[in-house]
Design a protein around this motif. Structure first.
Motif, PDB file in Angstrom:
ATOM      1  N   LEU A 282       0.834  -1.205   0.000  1.00  0.00           N
ATOM      2  CA  LEU A 282       0.000   0.000   0.000  1.00  0.00           C
ATOM      3  C   LEU A 282       0.865   1.248   0.000  1.00  0.00           C
ATOM      4  N   ALA A 306       5.567   7.028  -0.037  1.00  0.00           N
ATOM      5  CA  ALA A 306       4.545   7.264  -1.070  1.00  0.00           C
ATOM      6  C   ALA A 306       3.615   6.068  -1.111  1.00  0.00           C
ATOM      7  N   GLY A 307       2.379   6.339  -1.396  1.00  0.00           N
ATOM      8  CA  GLY A 307       1.399   5.258  -1.532  1.00  0.00           C
ATOM      9  C   GLY A 307       0.523   5.532  -2.737  1.00  0.00           C
ATOM     10  N   GLY A 308      -0.090   4.490  -3.254  1.00  0.00           N
ATOM     11  CA  GLY A 308      -0.947   4.659  -4.420  1.00  0.00           C
ATOM     12  C   GLY A 308      -2.415   4.685  -4.012  1.00  0.00           C
ATOM     13  N   GLU A 310      -4.929   3.929  -5.887  1.00  0.00           N
ATOM     14  CA  GLU A 310      -5.709   2.824  -6.462  1.00  0.00           C
ATOM     15  C   GLU A 310      -5.781   1.641  -5.498  1.00  0.00           C
ATOM     16  N   ARG A 311      -4.604   1.265  -4.968  1.00  0.00           N
ATOM     17  CA  ARG A 311      -4.583   0.115  -4.040  1.00  0.00           C
ATOM     18  C   ARG A 311      -5.313   0.447  -2.746  1.00  0.00           C
TER      19      ARG A 311
HETATM   20  P1  AMP Z   1       7.153   3.110  -5.133  1.00  0.00           P
HETATM   21  O1  AMP Z   1       7.258   4.535  -5.583  1.00  0.00           O
HETATM   22  O2  AMP Z   1       7.454   2.116  -6.205  1.00  0.00           O
HETATM   23  O3  AMP Z   1       7.845   2.849  -3.836  1.00  0.00           O
HETATM   24  O4  AMP Z   1       5.611   2.871  -4.839  1.00  0.00           O
HETATM   25  C1  AMP Z   1       4.945   3.435  -3.737  1.00  0.00           C
HETATM   26  C2  AMP Z   1       3.504   3.038  -3.808  1.00  0.00           C
HETATM   27  O5  AMP Z   1       2.900   3.574  -4.979  1.00  0.00           O
HETATM   28  C3  AMP Z   1       3.237   1.542  -3.922  1.00  0.00           C
HETATM   29  O6  AMP Z   1       3.240   0.968  -2.662  1.00  0.00           O
HETATM   30  C4  AMP Z   1       1.872   1.515  -4.563  1.00  0.00           C
HETATM   31  O7  AMP Z   1       0.865   1.750  -3.616  1.00  0.00           O
HETATM   32  C5  AMP Z   1       1.947   2.679  -5.509  1.00  0.00           C
HETATM   33  N1  AMP Z   1       2.352   2.276  -6.866  1.00  0.00           N
HETATM   34  C6  AMP Z   1       3.597   2.151  -7.374  1.00  0.00           C
HETATM   35  N2  AMP Z   1       3.572   1.814  -8.671  1.00  0.00           N
HETATM   36  C7  AMP Z   1       2.270   1.717  -9.013  1.00  0.00           C
HETATM   37  C8  AMP Z   1       1.578   1.419 -10.229  1.00  0.00           C
HETATM   38  N3  AMP Z   1       2.221   1.147 -11.362  1.00  0.00           N
HETATM   39  N4  AMP Z   1       0.222   1.421 -10.205  1.00  0.00           N
HETATM   40  C9  AMP Z   1      -0.458   1.709  -9.071  1.00  0.00           C
HETATM   41  N5  AMP Z   1       0.140   2.001  -7.907  1.00  0.00           N
HETATM   42  C10 AMP Z   1       1.485   2.016  -7.865  1.00  0.00           C
END
Ligand code: AMP
Length: 420
Positions: A282, A306-308, A310-311
């Motif tokens: 998440l 950071a979090g997304g 969508e999830r």
């Molecule tokens: P990151 O920047 O890869 O550490 O990602 C942080 C968070 O962003 C992840 O835990 C997801 O919740 C979300 N996230 C990253 N990549 C995606 C993606 N391609 N689609 C949707 N959510 C994403």
């Protein structure tokens, strides 16, 4: 023949029937940000591509395979931002925010872009919320960032998540650990996926992060980073755990968390949704003490996550969390006959100026059609204005839930609507 257009693969539209859910989670995020005194920063959605190449790391998946990179008309190389930290740090340095009071704790919201294989919970344009706290190495800030994320998820009513933390050490510890990993994985190199064979040479820690089953099995007995932490990193990690304990934030230590981006050091953490399936992270975050140096700044250590969205929405839906109320108008205005239209529009304008949400559809003429619409919008009340009412300077107020109705003096209606 008419051409049929559709959204690009890996993207989607946020339609009116669910946009209130987005508004709700965004509002809760902003509320938590205010409680922790983080302020919003907004940066462009595209940046010089070398900002990401230098910071996130040229060998990371994000930069190597997933970046939407393009040249502008003058041949300059830009990228749609794949993540938010590097742009925030770029802005922090460029604007000298370290010299301005109350500018070190920042949050952002907005779309990120990664050319990855789309699947549930993974998109090419996705929306992130995130925070950065720049300028201090004090690990209280690490615990505070984690506490912010924890407050946000719990405030949304989520329960099926787990906080996993790790320390990936500083540069010094990492070198020894990388060597130990190389030694461990090399005898099994033929069984690793092709990405991991590459990772083993360039950044062996990232083999631990691989989602491929055979790599996971091999990695399960790999040496643990925790055993390679030097005294300072060990002490810092103990402090983070202590602060989380005093704040009553449950966590488990997972020595396999390495985070995919090159700029991380020491504290790394993830919030995992235990029910989400493959894309179950998440929120991901960690400390990045050397990132600013890569971007031309000095002595600007930082911590963030950071979090997304969508999830987050998927998790909330699975857990039947509340999204607040969908947007519905309080009043539906009904006008009958030509004379009532002008007076009706005047009233509509006054209602809205007084903060009373009101809907009106000038294309619906008959009483029947207008009342049908009033019910469809789920408005609380109908205000009905016809020739008779105009002559007597009154309006009919109908409670659409109970069907009750009464006449109200036209001059009193605004005040009355404000009170109910
Ligand atoms: P990151 O920047 O890869 O550490 O990602 C942080 C968070 O962003 C992840 O835990 C997801 O919740 C979300 N996230 C990253 N990549 C995606 C993606 N391609 N689609 C949707 N959510 C994403």
């Amino acid at each position: 023949m008419a051409i049929k257009f559709s959204v690009p693969r890996g993207t989607y539209d946020i339609l009116p029937d669910i946009s209130y859910k987005w508004e709700y989670v965004t509002k809760v995020f902003r509320d938590v940000a205010r409680e922790f005194n983080y302020k919003e920063i907004v940066t462009p959605i595209f940046e010089n591509s070398n900002i990401f190449e230098r910071s996130v790391g040229a060998t990371s998946d994000i930069v190597e395979k997933e970046m939407y990179k393009f040249e502008d008309k003058k041949g300059r190389s830009f990228a749609l931002r794949p993540e938010g930290t590097a742009p925030v740090v770029r802005s922090f340095i460029e604007n000298g925010l370290n010299l301005k009071p109350n500018s070190s704790k920042l949050y952002y919201l907005g779309p990120m872009f990664r050319y990855d294989r789309p699947q549930k919970g993974r998109y090419r344009q996705f929306y992130q919320y995130g925070i950065e706290n720049i300028g201090s190495t004090n690990v209280y800030n690490d615990a505070e960032a984690i506490a912010f994320a924890y407050s946000f998820l719990t405030r949304l009513g989520l329960q099926n998540f787990e906080l996993q933390i790790n320390s990936i050490g500083c540069k010094k510890c990492t070198q020894d650990y990388d060597n130990a990993l190389k030694e461990y994985f090399t005898p099994n190199i033929d069984s690793l996926c092709s990405d991991c064979r590459n990772r083993l040479i360039k950044n062996p820690k990232r083999v631990l992060d691989c989602k491929v089953k055979t790599c996971k099995i091999i990695a399960s007995n790999a040496p643990s980073m925790i055993d390679y932490l030097d005294e300072d990193c060990q002490r810092d990690f103990e402090k983070v755990k202590e602060y989380l304990n005093v704040m009553n934030i449950p966590f488990i230590v997972n020595a396999k968390i390495v985070r995919g981006l090159d700029y991380y050091s020491q504290t790394a953490f993830e919030f995992i949704d235990t029910n989400l399936g493959a894309q179950n992270t998440l929120i991901g975050g960690g400390r990045y003490n050397t990132l600013a140096e890569q971007l031309g700044g000095k002595n600007l250590p930082g911590i963030g996550f950071a979090g997304g969205f969508e999830r987050l929405l998927l998790s909330m839906e699975q857990e039947n969390s509340s999204f607040g109320l969908p947007q519905i108008p309080k009043v539906y205005l009904v006008t009958l006959g030509e004379e009532a239209v002008s007076k009706g529009i005047e009233l509509l304008s006054k209602l809205r100026k007084n903060g009373i949400s009101t809907e009106y559809d000038p294309d619906k003429i008959s009483m029947n059609a207008q009342m049908k619409m009033a019910n469809k919008t789920e408005a609380g009340f109908a205000l009905i204005l016809g020739k008779n009412e105009l002559e007597n300077n009154i309006i009919i107020l109908k409670n659409l839930a109970t069907g009750e109705q009464k006449n109200v003096n036209l001059t009193k209606i605004i005040e009355l609507m404000k009170d109910i």
